[in-house]
Design an enzyme around this catalytic site. Sequence first.
Site, PDB file in Angstrom:
ATOM      1  N   GLY A 274       0.837  -1.202   0.000  1.00 55.29           N
ATOM      2  CA  GLY A 274       0.000   0.000   0.000  1.00 55.29           C
ATOM      3  C   GLY A 274       0.864   1.241   0.000  1.00 55.29           C
ATOM      4  O   GLY A 274       0.605   2.198  -0.728  1.00 55.29           O
ATOM      5  N   GLU A 311       2.164   5.889   7.737  1.00 54.18           N
ATOM      6  CA  GLU A 311       3.494   6.103   7.150  1.00 54.18           C
ATOM      7  C   GLU A 311       4.208   7.280   7.797  1.00 54.18           C
ATOM      8  O   GLU A 311       5.431   7.242   7.988  1.00 54.18           O
ATOM      9  CB  GLU A 311       3.369   6.316   5.635  1.00 54.18           C
ATOM     10  CG  GLU A 311       2.675   5.191   4.885  1.00 54.18           C
ATOM     11  CD  GLU A 311       3.248   3.807   5.173  1.00 54.18           C
ATOM     12  OE1 GLU A 311       4.479   3.702   5.367  1.00 54.18           O
ATOM     13  OE2 GLU A 311       2.462   2.844   5.211  1.00 54.18           O
ATOM     14  N   GLU A 333       5.400  -2.017  13.157  1.00 48.87           N
ATOM     15  CA  GLU A 333       4.145  -2.044  12.406  1.00 48.87           C
ATOM     16  C   GLU A 333       2.924  -1.994  13.315  1.00 48.87           C
ATOM     17  O   GLU A 333       1.938  -1.320  13.015  1.00 48.87           O
ATOM     18  CB  GLU A 333       4.095  -3.279  11.507  1.00 48.87           C
ATOM     19  CG  GLU A 333       5.142  -3.287  10.409  1.00 48.87           C
ATOM     20  CD  GLU A 333       5.070  -2.064   9.495  1.00 48.87           C
ATOM     21  OE1 GLU A 333       3.998  -1.442   9.374  1.00 48.87           O
ATOM     22  OE2 GLU A 333       6.108  -1.718   8.903  1.00 48.87           O
TER      23      GLU A 333
END
Length: 659
Positions: A274, A311, A333
């Site tokens: 993504g 991000e 993450e």
Amino acid sequence: MEQKQGIEQFKGQARLPNFAIPKRYDLHLKLDLSACTFSGTVQINVSIVEETKFLVLNALELDVHQVWFTNSHGQKYHPCDVVLDGDDEVLVLVFDKALGIGEGVLGVDFSAVLNAHLVGLYKCAYMDGEEKKNMAVTQFEAVDARRFFPCWDEPALKARFKIALDVPSELTALSNMPIINEKCDGDVKTVSFEESPIMSTYLVAVVVGLFDHIEDTTSDGVKVSAYCPVGKSDKGEFALNVTVMTLDLFSKYFSTPYSLPKLDMVAVPEFSGGAMENYGLITYRETELLFDPLHSTAARKQRMAIVVSHEVAHQWFGNLVTMEWWTDLWLNEGFATWISYMATDILFPEWKVWSQFLQYTTGGLIMDALEQSHPIQVEVHHARSVLEIFDAISYEKGSAVIRMLQAYLGDDIFQKSLSSYIKRYSEKNAKTEDLWSVLSEESGLKISEMMDDWTKKQGYPVISVTAKDHILEFEQTQFLSAGLHSEGKWIVPVTISLGSYERRKNFLLETKSSEVDISDLVDTSDTNLKNKETCDEQLWVKVNIEQSGFYRVKYEDKLAARLRKAIEHNSLEATDKFGILDDAYALCEACELSLSSLLSLMDVYRKEADYIVLSKLIDVCYNIVKVSSEAIPDSVNELKQFCIKSPHVSIRVSSIMLR
């Protein structure tokens, strides 16, 4: 023979030998997009910390043409043997004379083909009017910087990077840092970038292509740009706005400003994931960066805000502070996922994204209830295997247990701890245990002892709750969807609300069973509570408030009945209504709750209007009918009618039932 034996010692090793440490890379790359090739020279400042006849670094699918080493006295050495091992992805340099302890510069001339596999430096196509052309993009995480240039490609081996690119003069060249110089020579220009701060190789990035762009500036003066396909720069406006807002938000949250002078975002037409959090140059799949207010859905807009926030969060948690090895990638993450929802909720509270977070983490609950599950923290022996390990457990359970810890400790302690952690390990590497240590210092609790249960052990508990007067009894066992019983035990941060979200209590369930006195939550001056029937109706007990914990709850019949009334009277938040239904269905599926009890619960959701809760109700209806058609076929029509009765779900469920 001796030389061959020397080389053999480096075969099959998970990590590079530690007798040389990189400090700085000076990389000059020449890109030929017509021939789909590139060539370059890298000069690496290294510290030799142990006398050695070998230098071992990573390289893959590169042709090495010339190698030299110059020590701090200006003496130049050429290796007597250069071995490229494709299996171990290493470049072994063998020298006749031992390289002494001290500083030196390793130089390598190399070349390679622009691949089409979306890893390393790869080619992808874009349209320039009616003509199809090539552009170049990098994707290095986890272990593909070695396809771009010879390097010590491990996250702990951080260094500074000085990059220059020779590219077609009509194209835009981007890297982690701002451009300091462009020099044209006919059809080719040399673009030189500022030297980066210290960072890991997997975060290095280069993009060369044709773009339009828009830009803005944060309150701290950081230049933020969105690079989009030609003619579509307006579609990058929403992502640009979210990036600017989240940069300001995270700078305050971590009490640490963003560390680079700019942050670029690039929409890439061919991309394996993504998005990728490259330091100062985030690459996105086009659908994750471009938003059209006239045609894009509300769901797309919300997902985009979450992805962008994720991000940007990595610029601190992952880039500024980086895991020591891939075993701890779950923390990068999981944390970025949790905080992306937190940021989106702050920026767009009307979206109620924490309800959507429950939809997201349900996958982790389902997978972790399987006997074949695995812990969040899995030892990664070979870096390339990291991609095989990271799944719903790593991301969804990882983010859920971080949310559970934050909910238990409270916002202030958690935020203060994260700020301390970022400051302490800025530009360094850290392990999961380092974060637990900081959280322990700030909270005064033994965080590592508690969290090891959740990260190093597979599975999670189901907590059975019974009530005797004002005493709640809790008992935990491991929840398995197959209905099997296991004697697992966790240190569980339990949250309880009693009849109102104003009356709540937290405690740690550290043993298999425990009792909690909730009489202090009962207001004896309330005349309504003196009547037993009114008391029973009003004093519902909800365990795991807002489903902040990664566990399931099984209520005795009396408590389940009170919760049904609370749902009927709309006394609970959507997150809790979702969680009660999700737990009940999982328990029924595991033969821990009867179908009739599940149907009684579903019956009180008939007036439900919340989208997330309704989505769960529809899923449950569909699954019940699907399973029942095989298990109890004579009752299927009655179950279909039961599901269709609800005015809010009848149209959707009816269409499902007709399939």
